[in-house]
Scaffold this motif. Structure first.
Motif, mmCIF file in Angstrom:
data_model
loop_
_atom_site.group_PDB
_atom_site.id
_atom_site.type_symbol
_atom_site.label_atom_id
_atom_site.label_comp_id
_atom_site.label_asym_id
_atom_site.label_seq_id
_atom_site.Cartn_x
_atom_site.Cartn_y
_atom_site.Cartn_z
ATOM 1 N N SER A 61 0.631 -1.244 -0.081
ATOM 2 C CA SER A 61 -0.130 -0.245 -0.157
ATOM 3 C C SER A 61 0.886 1.213 0.011
ATOM 4 O O SER A 61 0.323 2.513 -0.160
ATOM 5 N N SER A 62 2.300 1.035 0.159
ATOM 6 C CA SER A 62 3.167 2.349 0.282
ATOM 7 C C SER A 62 3.449 2.622 -1.193
ATOM 8 O O SER A 62 3.309 1.912 -2.195
ATOM 9 N N ARG A 63 3.724 4.003 -1.348
ATOM 10 C CA ARG A 63 4.258 4.416 -2.791
ATOM 11 C C ARG A 63 5.449 3.716 -3.270
ATOM 12 O O ARG A 63 6.670 3.600 -2.910
ATOM 13 N N THR A 64 5.190 3.076 -4.321
ATOM 14 C CA THR A 64 6.296 2.413 -4.887
ATOM 15 C C THR A 64 6.758 2.931 -6.414
ATOM 16 O O THR A 64 5.988 3.287 -7.120
ATOM 17 N N GLY A 65 7.999 2.781 -6.566
ATOM 18 C CA GLY A 65 8.618 3.089 -7.838
ATOM 19 C C GLY A 65 8.804 1.776 -8.689
ATOM 20 O O GLY A 65 8.077 1.030 -8.628
ATOM 21 N N GLU A 66 9.887 1.960 -9.655
ATOM 22 C CA GLU A 66 10.186 0.844 -10.457
ATOM 23 C C GLU A 66 10.282 -0.635 -9.631
ATOM 24 O O GLU A 66 11.027 -0.412 -8.428
ATOM 25 N N PHE A 67 10.084 -1.379 -10.239
ATOM 26 C CA PHE A 67 10.336 -2.692 -9.393
ATOM 27 C C PHE A 67 10.806 -3.968 -10.230
ATOM 28 O O PHE A 67 10.312 -3.804 -11.477
ATOM 29 N N ASN A 68 11.035 -5.267 -9.863
ATOM 30 C CA ASN A 68 11.447 -6.270 -10.610
ATOM 31 C C ASN A 68 11.058 -7.373 -9.791
ATOM 32 O O ASN A 68 11.317 -7.616 -8.550
ATOM 33 N N VAL A 69 10.534 -8.494 -10.551
ATOM 34 C CA VAL A 69 10.226 -9.771 -9.719
ATOM 35 C C VAL A 69 11.287 -10.876 -9.967
ATOM 36 O O VAL A 69 11.746 -11.071 -11.366
ATOM 37 N N ALA A 70 11.882 -11.228 -9.045
ATOM 38 C CA ALA A 70 12.960 -12.352 -9.181
ATOM 39 C C ALA A 70 12.516 -13.657 -8.223
ATOM 40 O O ALA A 70 12.737 -13.437 -7.034
ATOM 41 N N GLY A 71 12.260 -14.595 -8.954
ATOM 42 C CA GLY A 71 11.935 -15.858 -8.053
ATOM 43 C C GLY A 71 10.639 -15.296 -7.007
ATOM 44 O O GLY A 71 9.551 -14.886 -7.852
ATOM 45 N N ARG A 72 10.581 -15.611 -6.075
ATOM 46 C CA ARG A 72 9.546 -15.403 -5.132
ATOM 47 C C ARG A 72 9.541 -13.961 -4.427
ATOM 48 O O ARG A 72 8.865 -13.742 -3.641
ATOM 49 N N TRP A 73 10.534 -13.243 -5.035
ATOM 50 C CA TRP A 73 10.782 -11.900 -4.581
ATOM 51 C C TRP A 73 10.530 -10.845 -5.300
ATOM 52 O O TRP A 73 10.579 -10.881 -6.439
ATOM 53 N N ILE A 74 9.954 -9.680 -4.828
ATOM 54 C CA ILE A 74 9.925 -8.418 -5.662
ATOM 55 C C ILE A 74 10.670 -7.411 -4.909
ATOM 56 O O ILE A 74 10.724 -7.071 -3.724
ATOM 57 N N PHE A 75 11.765 -6.859 -5.909
ATOM 58 C CA PHE A 75 12.446 -5.792 -5.577
ATOM 59 C C PHE A 75 11.993 -4.573 -5.976
ATOM 60 O O PHE A 75 11.681 -4.397 -7.221
ATOM 61 N N TYR A 76 11.851 -3.520 -4.920
ATOM 62 C CA TYR A 76 11.189 -2.348 -5.388
ATOM 63 C C TYR A 76 11.763 -1.082 -4.833
ATOM 64 O O TYR A 76 12.521 -1.060 -3.690
ATOM 65 N N ARG A 77 11.471 0.261 -5.368
ATOM 66 C CA ARG A 77 12.089 1.446 -5.045
ATOM 67 C C ARG A 77 10.956 1.864 -3.928
ATOM 68 O O ARG A 77 9.793 1.997 -4.351
ATOM 69 N N ASN A 78 11.035 2.185 -2.827
ATOM 70 C CA ASN A 78 10.060 2.366 -1.868
ATOM 71 C C ASN A 78 10.131 4.120 -1.899
ATOM 72 O O ASN A 78 11.233 4.663 -1.501
ATOM 73 N N GLU A 79 9.217 4.625 -2.572
ATOM 74 C CA GLU A 79 9.017 6.305 -2.601
ATOM 75 C C GLU A 79 9.022 6.832 -1.172
ATOM 76 O O GLU A 79 9.196 7.921 -1.166
ATOM 77 N N GLU A 80 8.496 6.185 -0.407
ATOM 78 C CA GLU A 80 8.313 6.793 0.911
ATOM 79 C C GLU A 80 9.552 6.586 1.791
ATOM 80 O O GLU A 80 9.731 7.392 2.900
ATOM 81 N N ASP A 81 10.391 6.266 1.370
ATOM 82 C CA ASP A 81 11.894 5.794 1.898
ATOM 83 C C ASP A 81 12.925 6.541 0.936
ATOM 84 O O ASP A 81 13.939 5.851 0.810
ATOM 85 N N SER A 82 12.772 7.497 0.503
ATOM 86 C CA SER A 82 13.691 8.171 -0.429
ATOM 87 C C SER A 82 14.217 7.512 -1.573
ATOM 88 O O SER A 82 15.284 7.395 -2.109
ATOM 89 N N GLY A 83 13.285 6.602 -1.976
ATOM 90 C CA GLY A 83 13.571 5.801 -3.360
ATOM 91 C C GLY A 83 14.497 4.610 -3.036
ATOM 92 O O GLY A 83 15.118 4.009 -3.717
ATOM 93 N N ALA A 84 14.700 4.358 -1.641
ATOM 94 C CA ALA A 84 15.469 3.278 -1.122
ATOM 95 C C ALA A 84 14.943 1.939 -1.895
ATOM 96 O O ALA A 84 13.917 1.667 -2.252
ATOM 97 N N LEU A 85 15.968 0.745 -1.821
ATOM 98 C CA LEU A 85 15.632 -0.292 -2.547
ATOM 99 C C LEU A 85 15.327 -1.274 -1.455
ATOM 100 O O LEU A 85 15.857 -1.423 -0.394
ATOM 101 N N TRP A 86 14.010 -1.745 -1.597
ATOM 102 C CA TRP A 86 13.427 -2.711 -0.574
ATOM 103 C C TRP A 86 12.883 -4.006 -1.316
ATOM 104 O O TRP A 86 12.930 -4.234 -2.443
ATOM 105 N N ARG A 87 12.690 -5.056 -0.541
ATOM 106 C CA ARG A 87 12.089 -6.197 -0.952
ATOM 107 C C ARG A 87 11.161 -6.692 -0.214
ATOM 108 O O ARG A 87 10.820 -6.514 0.809
ATOM 109 N N VAL A 88 9.999 -7.477 -0.904
ATOM 110 C CA VAL A 88 8.968 -8.138 -0.306
ATOM 111 C C VAL A 88 8.774 -9.410 -1.149
ATOM 112 O O VAL A 88 8.847 -9.584 -2.226
ATOM 113 N N ARG A 89 8.230 -10.486 -0.212
ATOM 114 C CA ARG A 89 7.837 -11.672 -0.925
ATOM 115 C C ARG A 89 6.587 -11.679 -1.614
ATOM 116 O O ARG A 89 5.603 -10.710 -1.343
ATOM 117 N N ILE A 90 6.363 -12.328 -2.806
ATOM 118 C CA ILE A 90 5.374 -11.945 -3.549
ATOM 119 C C ILE A 90 4.104 -12.461 -2.823
ATOM 120 O O ILE A 90 3.103 -11.758 -3.085
#
Length: 175
Positions: free
Chosen positions: A146-175
């Motif tokens: 539900s947080s503001r998300t920038g560009e992302f990529n799906v790799a295996g069972r993970w999604i790596f994304y830019r968290n726009e609420e955290d200065s565009g830091a790279l985060w990950r979450v499980r699918i």
């Protein structure tokens, strides 16, 4: 190489061969010896060309913000604008054959950065820029983040994304 051009690298010798004279590609995909890309200087239309830049062909003339290719089809967000403001009612997530034929419209919700896999269609939705998932037929949807998300990529069972609420830091979450 610092030039901005696209090159082919010979894995054995390290020799670079410039493929063409373009320096700006948006959503570059390579499939079957063809480049597929959005030309930002030509209305954000989707084009294809040979690897050397020859045989340029327009694939879709919509104003496409982004696209991906999965299983022989192009999935794109075709945005419509009125006075530089997006018209969500006239913007669609579409899919088409690699030659631009057999266009299908999925939904008229804003679907930035579509990323299609056998697990479904992942995208960033609307003004809130939430990370969403949709089934291949477009009937089932749910929110992943539900947080503001920038560009992302799906790799295996993970999604790596830019968290726009955290200065565009790279985060990950499980699918």
């Amino acid at each position: 190489s610092g030039t901005g051009y696209l090159y082919r690298v010979n894995a054995n010798t390290g020799t670079l061969t410039q493929l063409n004279d373009m320096t700006e590609y948006n959503c570059l995909n390579i499939v079957g010896g063809k480049l597929y890309y959005i030309d930002t200087n030509k209305g954000n239309h989707i084009y294809s060309c040979d690897l050397d830049g020859g045989n340029i062909k327009i694939i879709n003339s919509n104003n496409c913000e982004s696209f991906c290719i999965y299983d022989g089809r192009i999935y794109a967000y075709a945005a419509s604008y009125h006075k530089d403001i997006i018209n969500y009612y006239a913007s669609f997530l579409i899919s088409m054959d690699l030659d631009g034929g057999n266009i299908e419209s999925f939904t008229n919700i804003p679907a930035y950065y579509p990323n299609v896999s056998e697990g479904g269609i992942f995208y960033v939705a609307g003004n809130n820029r939430t990370l969403e998932w949709m089934s291949h037929d477009g009937r089932t949807h749910y929110s992943i983040l539900s947080s503001r998300t920038g560009e992302f990529n799906v790799a295996g069972r993970w999604i790596f994304y830019r968290n726009e609420e955290d200065s565009g830091a790279l985060w990950r979450v499980r699918i």
